[in-house]
Design a protein around this motif. Structure first.
Motif, PDB file in Angstrom:
ATOM      1  N   GLY A 293     -13.556   7.417  -2.927  1.00  9.24           N
ATOM      2  CA  GLY A 293     -14.110   6.291  -2.188  1.00  9.24           C
ATOM      3  C   GLY A 293     -14.455   5.089  -3.034  1.00  9.24           C
ATOM      4  O   GLY A 293     -14.951   4.093  -2.503  1.00  9.24           O
TER       5      GLY A 293
ATOM      6  N   PRO B 261       0.827  -1.210   0.000  1.00 11.72           N
ATOM      7  CA  PRO B 261       0.000   0.000   0.000  1.00 11.72           C
ATOM      8  C   PRO B 261       0.860   1.258   0.000  1.00 11.72           C
ATOM      9  O   PRO B 261       1.890   1.322   0.684  1.00 11.72           O
TER      10      PRO B 261
ATOM     11  N   LEU C 231      -3.607   0.855  -2.937  1.00 15.59           N
ATOM     12  CA  LEU C 231      -4.339   1.164  -1.721  1.00 15.59           C
ATOM     13  C   LEU C 231      -4.413  -0.041  -0.792  1.00 15.59           C
ATOM     14  O   LEU C 231      -4.299  -1.184  -1.223  1.00 15.59           O
ATOM     15  N   ASP C 232      -4.632   0.244   0.472  1.00 10.60           N
ATOM     16  CA  ASP C 232      -4.734  -0.796   1.484  1.00 10.60           C
ATOM     17  C   ASP C 232      -5.952  -1.682   1.229  1.00 10.60           C
ATOM     18  O   ASP C 232      -7.019  -1.199   0.846  1.00 10.60           O
ATOM     19  N   ASP C 233      -5.791  -2.990   1.439  1.00 11.83           N
ATOM     20  CA  ASP C 233      -6.892  -3.925   1.201  1.00 11.83           C
ATOM     21  C   ASP C 233      -8.136  -3.587   2.019  1.00 11.83           C
ATOM     22  O   ASP C 233      -9.265  -3.757   1.551  1.00 11.83           O
ATOM     23  N   ALA C 234      -7.940  -3.105   3.236  1.00  2.00           N
ATOM     24  CA  ALA C 234      -9.091  -2.783   4.086  1.00  2.00           C
ATOM     25  C   ALA C 234      -9.923  -1.662   3.475  1.00  2.00           C
ATOM     26  O   ALA C 234     -11.166  -1.698   3.539  1.00  2.00           O
ATOM     27  N   ARG C 235      -9.263  -0.683   2.892  1.00  2.00           N
ATOM     28  CA  ARG C 235      -9.984   0.413   2.242  1.00  2.00           C
ATOM     29  C   ARG C 235     -10.821  -0.127   1.080  1.00  2.00           C
ATOM     30  O   ARG C 235     -11.973   0.282   0.867  1.00  2.00           O
ATOM     31  N   CYS C 236     -10.256  -1.054   0.316  1.00  2.00           N
ATOM     32  CA  CYS C 236     -10.953  -1.607  -0.836  1.00  2.00           C
ATOM     33  C   CYS C 236     -12.104  -2.506  -0.405  1.00  2.00           C
ATOM     34  O   CYS C 236     -13.170  -2.505  -1.027  1.00  2.00           O
TER      35      CYS C 236
ATOM     36  N   PRO D   3      -7.254   8.469  -2.679  1.00  2.00           N
ATOM     37  CA  PRO D   3      -8.383   8.572  -1.744  1.00  2.00           C
ATOM     38  C   PRO D   3      -9.394   9.630  -2.158  1.00  2.00           C
ATOM     39  O   PRO D   3     -10.602   9.445  -1.985  1.00  2.00           O
TER      40      PRO D   3
ATOM     41  N   ASP E 193     -13.859  -2.164   2.277  1.00  2.00           N
ATOM     42  CA  ASP E 193     -14.930  -1.271   2.729  1.00  2.00           C
ATOM     43  C   ASP E 193     -15.687  -0.678   1.545  1.00  2.00           C
ATOM     44  O   ASP E 193     -16.906  -0.480   1.610  1.00  2.00           O
ATOM     45  N   ALA E 194     -14.960  -0.381   0.471  1.00  2.00           N
ATOM     46  CA  ALA E 194     -15.590   0.217  -0.712  1.00  2.00           C
ATOM     47  C   ALA E 194     -16.461  -0.786  -1.453  1.00  2.00           C
ATOM     48  O   ALA E 194     -17.491  -0.420  -2.039  1.00  2.00           O
TER      49      ALA E 194
END
Length: 273
Positions: free
Chosen positions: A254, A161, A191-196, A219, A198-199
């Motif tokens: 987002g 990331p 991007l961080d996997d957690a962000r993806c 972002p 969540d999206a």
């Protein structure tokens, strides 16, 4: 949700019908996948491994009949998105496209430089899931030598990331059907996997799976792949880390672009290339 390849067309009036078909999703001209929002024109000499997938019979002569992107990973092997080979894009089974070509060395799709190479063999991942978009990989083989881009193996720092990356394509440049005739590239970041996750949670129009996907963008949005870019490369540290697969909108905050993770499909490429 949008996959990033050109809509199907039927018969000799390909250019007109393609434009009408795509307008249901994104008003404007017809072209495959996404076309790099927030990018700039680049020379083919800077990306000699970049190819266009084309069929003049299905998509007309404009822009060389391009409907998806792809990338050479060996002297005879091109990888692209599995969904690019589906009837939803081509209008027919890929076996019914006799003029399927890999266009190499042609940054300006309205020009005549480079070559249009016939495809000798096609392998489309039978495990591709159009609901989640997992396994979005296809392998094409040609006879004439290509300039390859190495694939980043599992654990390569290019997947971390925050890593600076770039996406390439001839797709929509604004998200409104404004397709590019010339090759473009946009700088993004992994991007961080957690962000993806969540999206794109489970149960939506697609499901982000970190083991087989990677996402990239900014972002705040503004730079992304778009319609017409499907199958094109996401490059970091001089290596191929992803193929344009799917996402929501084009360059929206987002809603990052989602790519097939190359380290996850490398064994399939090796087996079928």
């Amino acid at each position: 949700m949008r996959i990033r390849s050109r809509s199907s067309v039927l018969g000799p009036v390909a250019a007109l019908v393609g434009a009408l078909a795509l307008s249901v999703v994104c008003p404007g001209q017809a072209v495959a996948g996404r076309a790099v929002v927030g990018g700039r024109s680049v020379q083919m000499s800077d990306a000699p491994w970049m190819v266009a997938l084309a069929s003049r019979d299905r998509f007309g002569d404009a822009r060389s009949g391009q409907f998806c992107g792809g990338v050479a990973v060996s002297r005879s092997t091109v990888v692209t998105a599995a969904h690019c080979m589906r009837p939803e894009v081509l209008g027919v089974d890929w076996r019914e496209v006799p003029d399927l070509r890999v266009v190499v060395g042609r940054g300006d799709l309205g020009g005549e430089e480079g070559q249009e190479l016939p495809v000798r063999r096609v392998w489309v991942n039978p495990e591709y899931d159009p609901r989640t978009h997992a396994g979005d990989i296809a392998v094409l083989t040609v006879d004439q030598p290509l300039t390859p881009l190495p694939m980043a193996p599992k654990g390569d720092p290019a997947y971390r990331p925050g890593t600076a990356a770039a996406v390439y394509g001839w797709g929509d440049t604004r998200g409104d059907g404004s397709y590019s005739r010339t090759l473009r590239s946009a700088p993004v970041r992994v991007l961080d996997d957690a962000r993806c996750a969540d999206a794109y949670p489970s149960g939506g129009d697609g499901t982000y799976r970190a083991a087989s996907m990677v996402c990239a963008g900014l972002p705040e949005g503004g730079r992304d792949a778009c319609q017409g870019d499907s199958g094109g490369p996401l490059v970091a540290h001089g290596k191929l880390i992803g193929l344009v697969s799917w996402g929501s909108g084009c360059g929206e905050a987002g809603s990052p672009g989602v790519y097939t993770r190359m380290s996850a499909v490398a064994p399939l490429v090796a087996a079928h290339g």
